[in-house]
Structures are given as structure tokens and as C-alpha cells.
Design a protein around this motif. Structure first.
Motif, short mmCIF file in Angstrom:
data_model
loop_
_atom_site.label_atom_id
_atom_site.label_comp_id
_atom_site.label_asym_id
_atom_site.label_seq_id
_atom_site.Cartn_x
_atom_site.Cartn_y
_atom_site.Cartn_z
N LEU A 184 25.04 53.31 54.00
CA LEU A 184 26.26 54.05 53.71
C LEU A 184 27.36 53.79 54.75
O LEU A 184 28.53 54.01 54.48
CB LEU A 184 25.98 55.55 53.65
CG LEU A 184 25.33 56.07 52.36
CD1 LEU A 184 24.82 57.49 52.54
CD2 LEU A 184 26.31 55.99 51.19
N LEU A 185 27.00 53.29 55.90
CA LEU A 185 28.00 52.97 56.91
C LEU A 185 28.92 51.84 56.46
O LEU A 185 30.06 51.74 56.91
CB LEU A 185 27.32 52.61 58.22
CG LEU A 185 26.59 53.75 58.94
CD1 LEU A 185 25.69 53.22 60.04
CD2 LEU A 185 27.60 54.74 59.50
N SER A 186 28.42 50.99 55.56
CA SER A 186 29.21 49.85 55.07
C SER A 186 29.73 50.03 53.67
O SER A 186 30.82 49.57 53.34
CB SER A 186 28.35 48.58 55.12
OG SER A 186 28.00 48.25 56.44
N VAL A 187 28.95 50.68 52.80
CA VAL A 187 29.31 50.81 51.39
C VAL A 187 29.04 52.23 50.94
O VAL A 187 27.93 52.74 51.12
CB VAL A 187 28.51 49.84 50.51
CG1 VAL A 187 28.93 49.97 49.05
CG2 VAL A 187 28.67 48.41 50.98
N ASN A 188 30.02 52.87 50.34
CA ASN A 188 29.80 54.21 49.82
C ASN A 188 29.15 54.15 48.45
O ASN A 188 29.73 53.61 47.50
CB ASN A 188 31.13 54.97 49.71
CG ASN A 188 30.91 56.41 49.27
OD1 ASN A 188 29.81 56.95 49.44
ND2 ASN A 188 31.93 57.03 48.74
N GLN A 189 27.95 54.68 48.33
CA GLN A 189 27.24 54.74 47.06
C GLN A 189 27.17 56.17 46.52
O GLN A 189 26.41 56.44 45.60
CB GLN A 189 25.83 54.17 47.24
CG GLN A 189 25.81 52.68 47.59
CD GLN A 189 24.42 52.21 47.98
OE1 GLN A 189 24.12 52.04 49.16
NE2 GLN A 189 23.57 51.99 47.00
N VAL A 190 27.95 57.06 47.09
CA VAL A 190 27.98 58.46 46.66
C VAL A 190 29.33 58.72 46.00
O VAL A 190 30.36 58.68 46.66
CB VAL A 190 27.77 59.42 47.85
CG1 VAL A 190 27.89 60.87 47.40
CG2 VAL A 190 26.41 59.17 48.49
N THR A 191 29.32 58.96 44.71
CA THR A 191 30.56 59.18 43.96
C THR A 191 30.98 60.64 44.09
O THR A 191 30.25 61.55 43.70
CB THR A 191 30.38 58.81 42.48
OG1 THR A 191 29.79 57.51 42.39
CG2 THR A 191 31.71 58.80 41.76
N GLY A 192 32.17 60.85 44.64
CA GLY A 192 32.59 62.19 45.00
C GLY A 192 32.62 63.18 43.86
O GLY A 192 32.27 64.35 44.03
N CYS A 193 33.02 62.75 42.66
CA CYS A 193 33.14 63.69 41.55
C CYS A 193 31.79 64.15 41.00
O CYS A 193 31.76 65.01 40.13
CB CYS A 193 33.99 63.08 40.44
SG CYS A 193 33.36 61.53 39.77
N THR A 194 30.69 63.60 41.51
CA THR A 194 29.35 64.08 41.12
C THR A 194 28.73 64.93 42.21
O THR A 194 27.63 65.45 42.05
CB THR A 194 28.39 62.91 40.84
OG1 THR A 194 28.00 62.28 42.09
CG2 THR A 194 29.02 61.87 39.94
N MET A 195 29.39 65.10 43.33
CA MET A 195 28.77 65.57 44.55
C MET A 195 28.79 67.09 44.69
O MET A 195 29.78 67.74 44.40
CB MET A 195 29.54 64.93 45.72
CG MET A 195 28.95 65.12 47.08
SD MET A 195 29.81 64.03 48.28
CE MET A 195 31.46 64.72 48.29
N MET A 196 27.67 67.63 45.16
CA MET A 196 27.58 69.02 45.60
C MET A 196 27.16 69.02 47.07
O MET A 196 26.27 68.28 47.47
CB MET A 196 26.58 69.83 44.78
CG MET A 196 26.34 71.25 45.31
SD MET A 196 25.15 72.22 44.33
CE MET A 196 26.17 72.67 42.92
N VAL A 197 27.81 69.86 47.88
CA VAL A 197 27.45 70.00 49.29
C VAL A 197 27.24 71.47 49.61
O VAL A 197 27.74 72.35 48.92
CB VAL A 197 28.55 69.42 50.21
CG1 VAL A 197 28.76 67.94 49.94
CG2 VAL A 197 29.87 70.18 50.04
N ASN A 198 26.46 71.71 50.67
CA ASN A 198 26.29 73.10 51.10
C ASN A 198 27.23 73.40 52.27
O ASN A 198 27.93 72.53 52.78
CB ASN A 198 24.83 73.41 51.43
CG ASN A 198 24.31 72.62 52.63
OD1 ASN A 198 25.02 71.82 53.24
ND2 ASN A 198 23.05 72.86 52.98
#
Length: 337
Positions: A184-198
Motif C-alpha cells: 500500500l505504500l506504493s499503490v492504493n488498493q483500497v477504494t474510498g467509496c467502499t471504506m468503513m473506518v472506526n
């Protein structure tokens, strides 16, 4: 339950880390900017969720179309379930727009979790419920004090919602099983519009450093110090319409070679710029983890490797870079500090 004040601010600050008053509440963080064309469809899909214990927090970046008119109509309809959060940084772009929402949700202290929403997608009915179920699983008995993030796959659709690909992860040729704190330091594989965080992740992520490339990427990096889970099922129709902030791009060899043939200088310039930005973002993460007394050994390893001569990096670039081979090799050759 706290209520918005006259200006639409979320009141009732609770930064003490205690359990929120409404333990099942989810904040939907919706960032808007000239999104009137698709905004109603997005809002209706949010309102059609099977999990109904949520609020919609909206921050606008200075829209000049009818976006604000639509939002005021829904505000009149939904009352306290839709909160217009004043944006003191209007006009500064999507990263600061989402940061405004993250700060509002964290400071308000009612919701234990937050989900990120673009203005032009369509959520499938089980989106919040499925993501929340997985979040509660990875939090377990002790996870509320640990930064946790859940994300999912998406269905890629065109402007009229016709399906282009049933899996965004496969469309991008980024297998989720290859996603790690290091990659993840080089490529973002987490799509923000699907994301839930605490809330623990919000606390560690904020404030977003100046080196943040995208808000979702930074949150994904912060999750490396905690727990992250990918749901291998699409929960969103990811609309592609030519004006997406990021969007889904064809990463096939034919398309990549065509780009090089038609705009080689531009491609090289963009790759180099991204390389420099990722290095600075990794340095910012290293600093944040030190401040939080969290383990950042993998970040130090990555930065050290990025500083090595090319001939040494060529020997191990597949360990640090994921994705199509052409992408990996171009990073190794063109990414300097």
C-alpha cells in the motif's frame, strides 16, 4: 443525541475516546462538488440501505450547480439525519473536503464508525450492513481501540449504470490477496467509496498531513498499524462518467502501450511525480507512527529500499511493487526519492 447548530455544525464534541452515545450509529461522510447530475441517485441508494441507523454528513467544496439546492431539499425531508457541515476550506479539493467530514464525525463523538461516500455512485442495499458486520468481526473484543478498516469490491458501470466489469479489483488487475501494508505504500488498493473506518483510525489519521495524496490512501496506510479486511463481493455500482476524481482505468498491456505511444513524455512525467509523492507520503506515515508509538519497521524498510541504487532495487522490486509487470518495472526504473 447531539444536534446540528444553526450553521449546520455537528455539536457535542467528545474526543475522549469513550463509547459513543448511539453505539450502533454509522456516519456517512458525503463529499460533494458540482455533483447535481448523479447526487439524487446516490442519496436515494443510501436511504434504501437495510441498515438504517445512520446519519449523512455532507461537506461541499464550493459547488456552482444545483448541488446545494438538492441538499437543502433533502435536509428539509430528513431533518437531523442529514447534516450540512460548513467547509472552511471550500475550494481546496477532495482531500480537504473529506478531512472536514472526518473531523466533524470524530469531534461529534456519536458514531463508532464512518463510511465514505462519493457523490456519483449507487450503493447496493446491503452495503452498510455487510461492511458493518465485517467491521464488528475484526474489531472483536478488543478492536475498538485499534485502527480498523473494511473495504469491498465494486461493480464498474458506465454513466447509465450498464455493467463494464463485475469486479473492480480484477478490472484493475490488482488481486486483493496481494494487498499488504507494504504494498500500500506504493499503490492504493483500497477504494474510498467502499471504506468503513472506526474512531480509532480517525484519531490516528487526523490531521491529514500535507503529503497526503488521497484521503482514502492515507486511511489505508494508517490501517497498517491495526486491522484491515477486504470483502470479496461488490457492494457499490462504481459509476464511470469521464469526470471521476480517480476512477477505474484499463490497465491492459495494449492500452498501456497505446498511452506510451501517444503521450510518452506525459506518462513518464506523471509516473515520476507519483513516485516522489509516494516517497513523501511514506515519510509522513513514518512520522505519524513514531508519534503514536506504533510499529513502523516496514515503512523504514521501504524507505531504505527506495533510497538504494537502481541495480539493488532491480533485484527486489517485485517484493515492494504489486500490479501488472509493466507498472512494477516502470516504478522501479522511474521512481526516485
Amino acid at each position: 443525541m447531539s444536534t446540528p447548530n444553526a450553521g449546520g455544525l455537528v455539536a457535542g464534541e467528545r474526543c475522549d475516546g469513550e463509547t459513543p452515545v448511539n453505539a450502533g450509529l454509522v456516519d456517512v461522510l458525503l463529499a460533494t462538488f458540482n455533483g447535481a447530475k448523479y447526487l439524487v441517485a446516490q442519496l436515494e441508494s443510501i436511504l434504501s440501505q437495510t441498515h438504517q441507523n445512520f446519519r449523512i454528513l455532507v461537506s461541499d467544496d464550493g459547488s456552482s450547480d444545483t448541488t446545494m439546492e438538492i441538499l437543502h431539499q433533502y435536509r428539509a425531508r430528513l431533518g437531523e439525519r442529514l447534516i450540512l457541515v460548513p467547509n472552511p476550506s471550500a475550494g481546496k479539493g477532495v482531500v480537504r473536503n473529506f478531512e472536514n467530514l472526518m473531523v466533524a464525525s470524530l469531534n461529534d463523538g456519536l458514531a463508532q464508525w464512518a463510511v465514505f461516500s462519493d457523490q456519483d455512485d449507487v450503493w447496493l442495499p446491503e452495503k452498510i450492513a455487510t461492511t458493518l458486520g465485517e467491521m464488528q468481526r475484526i474489531e472483536g473484543e478488543d478492536g475498538r481501540g485499534i485502527p480498523c478498516l473494511v473495504h469491498s469490491d465494486l461493480v464498474v458501470v458506465d454513466e447509465g449504470l450498464s455493467v463494464l466489469s463485475r469486479s473492480f479489483a480484477r478490472y484493475q488487475k490488482m488481486p486483493p490477496e496481494n494487498c499488504s501494508p507494504l504494498s500500500l505504500l506504493s499503490v492504493n488498493q483500497v477504494t474510498g467509496c467502499t471504506m468503513m473506518v472506526n474512531r480509532a483510525l480517525l484519531r490516528m489519521a487526523l490531521p491529514l498531513p500535507p503529503e497526503t495524496i488521497m484521503h482514502d490512501w492515507w486511511c489505508a496506510l494508517v490501517s497498517g498499524s491495526g486491522r484491515r479486511s477486504f470483502i470479496d463481493a461488490p457492494l457499490i455500482l462504481y459509476r464511470q462518467h469521464g469526470a471521476n476524481q480517480v476512477g477505474a482505468k484499463d490497465r491492459g498491456l495494449k492500452t498501456r502501450l497505446l498511452r506510451m505511444c501517444t503521450d510518452a513524455p506525459g506518462v513518464v512525467r506523471r509516473v515520476k511525480a507519483l513516485g516522489h509523492a509516494t516517497y513523501l507520503q511514506a515519510q509522513a506515515l513514518q512520522q505519524r507512527l513514531r508519534e503514536q508509538k506504533a510499529d513502523g519497521a516496514y515503512v523504514s524498510e521501504y524507505l531504505s529500499w527506495r533510497s538504494q541504487p537502481l541495480w539493488l532495487r532491480l533485484a527486489g522490486y517485485r517484493h515492494y511493487y504489486v500490479g501488472p509487470e509493466l507498472d512494477r518495472l516502470s516504478r522501479c526504473l522511474l521512481w526516485l526519492q
